[in-house]
Design a protein around this motif. Structure first.
Motif, mmCIF file in Angstrom:
data_model
loop_
_atom_site.group_PDB
_atom_site.id
_atom_site.type_symbol
_atom_site.label_atom_id
_atom_site.label_comp_id
_atom_site.label_asym_id
_atom_site.label_seq_id
_atom_site.Cartn_x
_atom_site.Cartn_y
_atom_site.Cartn_z
ATOM 1 N N CYS A 8 -24.513 7.197 35.484
ATOM 2 C CA CYS A 8 -25.448 7.120 36.575
ATOM 3 C C CYS A 8 -26.009 8.666 36.602
ATOM 4 C CB CYS A 8 -24.767 6.612 37.803
ATOM 5 S SG CYS A 8 -24.123 5.058 37.445
ATOM 6 N N VAL A 9 -27.262 8.382 37.404
ATOM 7 C CA VAL A 9 -28.142 9.589 37.797
ATOM 8 C C VAL A 9 -28.539 9.361 39.471
ATOM 9 C CG1 VAL A 9 -30.337 8.625 36.959
ATOM 10 C CG2 VAL A 9 -29.931 11.230 37.528
ATOM 11 N N CYS A 14 -32.304 18.162 42.122
ATOM 12 C CA CYS A 14 -32.065 18.071 40.818
ATOM 13 C C CYS A 14 -31.403 16.642 40.409
ATOM 14 C CB CYS A 14 -31.271 19.048 40.072
ATOM 15 S SG CYS A 14 -29.468 18.944 40.373
ATOM 16 N N ASN A 15 -31.590 16.429 39.055
ATOM 17 C CA ASN A 15 -30.640 15.082 38.509
ATOM 18 C C ASN A 15 -29.235 15.473 38.537
ATOM 19 O OD1 ASN A 15 -33.090 13.902 38.181
ATOM 20 N ND2 ASN A 15 -33.172 14.392 35.913
ATOM 21 N N VAL A 16 -28.712 14.796 39.503
ATOM 22 C CA VAL A 16 -27.160 14.732 39.397
ATOM 23 C C VAL A 16 -26.527 13.709 38.778
ATOM 24 C CG1 VAL A 16 -24.889 14.815 40.761
ATOM 25 C CG2 VAL A 16 -26.933 15.794 41.725
ATOM 26 N N TYR A 17 -25.969 13.908 37.584
ATOM 27 C CA TYR A 17 -25.374 13.069 36.655
ATOM 28 C C TYR A 17 -23.750 12.887 37.151
ATOM 29 C CZ TYR A 17 -29.606 13.499 34.082
ATOM 30 O OH TYR A 17 -31.041 13.843 33.774
ATOM 31 N N LEU A 18 -23.462 11.358 37.056
ATOM 32 C CA LEU A 18 -22.136 11.151 37.357
ATOM 33 C C LEU A 18 -21.626 10.317 35.910
ATOM 34 C CD1 LEU A 18 -22.374 9.362 40.822
ATOM 35 C CD2 LEU A 18 -21.564 11.866 40.156
ATOM 36 N N ILE A 26 -16.761 12.567 37.266
ATOM 37 C CA ILE A 26 -17.219 13.898 37.472
ATOM 38 C C ILE A 26 -19.024 14.077 37.622
ATOM 39 C CG2 ILE A 26 -15.091 14.390 36.016
ATOM 40 C CD1 ILE A 26 -17.353 15.197 33.759
ATOM 41 N N ALA A 27 -19.320 15.318 37.952
ATOM 42 C CA ALA A 27 -20.422 15.397 38.270
ATOM 43 C C ALA A 27 -21.218 16.637 37.329
ATOM 44 C CB ALA A 27 -20.917 15.650 39.641
ATOM 45 N N ASP A 49 -14.358 16.633 39.817
ATOM 46 C CA ASP A 49 -14.993 17.890 39.257
ATOM 47 C C ASP A 49 -16.352 17.944 39.223
ATOM 48 O OD1 ASP A 49 -12.388 18.995 37.711
ATOM 49 O OD2 ASP A 49 -12.476 16.747 37.613
ATOM 50 N N VAL A 50 -16.728 19.060 39.492
ATOM 51 C CA VAL A 50 -18.389 19.350 39.213
ATOM 52 C C VAL A 50 -18.542 20.389 38.232
ATOM 53 C CG1 VAL A 50 -20.514 20.193 40.441
ATOM 54 C CG2 VAL A 50 -18.792 18.787 41.646
#
Length: 604
Positions: A8-9, A14-18, A26-27, A49-50
């Protein structure tokens, strides 16, 4: 927005992707942290986690929220200080008369707890996801992209390497130095390396998902190459630089023409390679800063070495000396390639414990040494025999590496002398640096060593290989003798002889960390500057309220000899101080030479 079953975004700064595994995720990057307020929208209960692609604020200004929510934070290795020690960065970053144009002031405002640095080049599992971090310098020197096989597709999370087909999020970020476009050139190389991984979906930090990656990478590459060439007198063939980084000196000896300093590969018929020096590979230019984030090792040339020369392993790496541009990549070689580091007995202690020494060009961290090699003793590697000879001059802690290959006697000299040109003829500049502990007769001694070794070819750290004849060796000896004569004419050596360095003491370790109330032992090396045996006295000067035992040491030392004395120093309990100063005051006979050396102590 859900992009695939597991990805997912969240659109933020900014774009944070999961990347989702059950109820966890995690991101990739974190933006303002607002994603934490929307986890239920993605069917997620927590972020474990990032993983950060780079240090800029729009990527991670909300990381304090991530830490507060219990997420582990992982960052690119060369940018760790811009997360965990960014307060120090703000206090020490040059602002006045500033020629360092990196966008490192687009950093976080406060420190965040970092769980670890992201291992590069090899698959690592974070939460329920396996990713590979690929160095992709450009937007920042330390940037990485994350590669993963997810939902049946090869995905690349690329940070700000590109924005879309032909575009980048920021052009100004690509200018690292006052007159350069180093980041644009590095981006061209990174785009090619990413294309080699043949991603099927690119997910940038700004911009839409790129579903047809290879044309998008190629178009962005062309536009950046045009910008690079616009600032040059002639085009820069970056493709050739990446695909053919090595030039043959002889069939089994290669020179890496992309590295800074120059590294060399000695090839064995067994399929193994031995590298002489390995600092900054595939260099597209260096920023003017000296902090950790201004220096990035990577392994960009190794694929070409293996592909073009039948090499299946980088078995050993050997340094000519300890300077960062010659050793920065050793840890990465060791971790990724399983390369064993062999170092001469004069160099190994500095690699293993750089904080102990007050020397220029030290790498930031201890480096692995798998084998300590005595100087003057031949060592066997497959069909070759190498001998490391002491080579003081450029630095006291250097060796000449002599070996036979393809019918030539070769000597690797590191930075002992640099090439120059006079009236169209190549000459040599004796590359002495006083802080490297240069001694007056070092270049006389090295010229005599070269005569003893009688090389056919000399290879150096920053200049093309040099064929050797008697006239060249005579020239080096003449230059060495002239350099020694000039120093003897300039210095009052008959009265006081502290050598070319000009100091009579040094404290080891130069940098140390201690808890208040606990002792740290400091060694003071002292030199008798007189041509007679003499008593030396060392008084250790510490901050007010500190204890030192004993307060004074005395020792008898032969003419121009050296000795070592030791002290225990204890800062007060409860004290916290950065870089507290300790000094060694030297008295020789009845002459007080003052505080000849200092050391720095961090108290926690």
């Amino acid at each position: 927005m859900r992009l695939t079953d597991r990805v997912c975004v969240h659109h933020d700064t900014c774009n944070v992707y999961l990347i989702i595994s059950g109820s966890d995720a995690i991101a990739i990057d974190f933006g303002s942290g607002a994603v934490l307020d929307h986890l239920a929208d993605y069917g997620v209960e927590r972020i474990t986690d990032v993983l950060m692609t780079h240090h800029h604020r729009d990527q991670g200004q909300g990381l304090a929220r991530a830490a507060g929510a219990g997420a582990r934070i992982w960052v690119p290795s060369s940018e760790r200080d811009l997360f965990a020690k960014v307060g120090t960065h703000w206090r020490t970053r040059t602002i006045d008369n500033n020629y360092d144009l990196r966008q490192d002031r687009f950093s976080l405002l406060e420190d965040v707890p970092v769980h670890g640095v992201v291992p590069e080049y090899r698959p690592v599992r974070f939460g329920g996801v396996t990713l590979v971090a690929l160095p992709t310098p450009g937007h920042t020197l330390g940037s990485v992209s994350y590669l993963a096989e997810l939902d049946g597709r090869r995905m690349a999370f690329t940070g700000d390497l590109l924005h879309g087909p032909g575009t980048v999020w920021s052009v100004s970020a690509l200018q690292w130095s006052y007159s350069g476009l180093e980041g644009a050139a590095a981006s061209v190389l990174s785009l090619d390396l990413l294309a080699d991984r043949d991603p099927e979906l690119i997910l940038p930090s700004h911009g839409r998902p790129i579903t047809d990656p290879l044309p998008a990478l190629a178009q962005t590459r062309r536009n950046l190459q045009a910008l690079v060439d616009f600032r040059r007198d002639e085009p820069w063939d970056l493709t050739a630089r990446l695909r053919q980084p090595y030039e043959e000196i002889s069939p089994h000896l290669l020179r890496n023409r992309t590295s800074f300093a120059t590294s060399y590969a000695l090839l064995s018929d067994s399929g193994a390679a031995l590298l002489i020096d390995y600092g900054f590979d595939m260099i597209a230019g260096l920023p003017t800063g000296s902090d950790r984030s201004s220096r990035r090792p990577w392994l960009a040339s190794l694929d070409a070495l293996k592909r073009s020369y039948g090499i299946d392993r980088i078995e050993v790496a050997v340094p000519t000396h300890y300077h960062d541009d010659h050793v920065a990549g050793f840890d990465l070689l060791h971790e990724v390639e399983g390369t064993r580091i062999w170092a001469a007995d004069s160099i190994a202690p500095i690699l293993r414990d750089p904080l102990r020494y007050d020397l220029p060009c030290l790498w930031y961290d201890p480096l692995p040494v798998d084998r300590v090699v005595p100087t003057g003793v031949p060592v066997r590697w497959h069909e070759y025999e190498l001998t490391m000879w002491p080579l003081p001059g450029h630095t006291l802690y250097a060796v000449a590496i002599a070996f036979q290959v393809d019918g030539n006697t070769v000597v690797a000299t590191g930075d002992q002398q640099d090439g120059g040109w006079v009236d169209g003829e190549r000459t040599e500049v004796l590359n002495f640096q006083y802080r490297n502990r240069f001694r007056i007769d070092d270049f006389v001694d090295s010229a005599l060593l070269y005569r003893q070794l009688a090389p056919d070819l000399m290879i150096s750290g920053h200049w093309a290989p040099r064929r050797v004849d008697d006239a060249y060796l005579d020239m080096l000896l003449t230059k060495g003798e002239e350099l020694a004569r000039l120093h003897r004419a300039l210095l009052p050596l008959d009265e006081v002889d502290f050598g070319a360095e000009g100091f009579g003491a040094r404290i080891l370790p130069y940098r140390s960390t201690v808890t208040g109330g606990e002792p740290v032992q400091l060694e003071v090396e002292v030199r008798n500057p007189f041509r007679r045996r003499c008593g030396l006295r060392v008084d250790l000067v510490v901050p007010a309220g500190w204890q030192v035992s004993p307060g004074q040491r005395a020792v008898e030392v032969d003419a121009l000899g050296e000795a070592c004395v030791r002290f225990d120093v204890v800062p007060p309990p409860g004290l916290a101080r950065r870089r507290a100063r300790v000094a060694a005051n030297l008295t020789a006979g009845d002459r007080n030479f003052g505080q000849q050396a200092e050391a720095l102590v961090d108290v926690r």
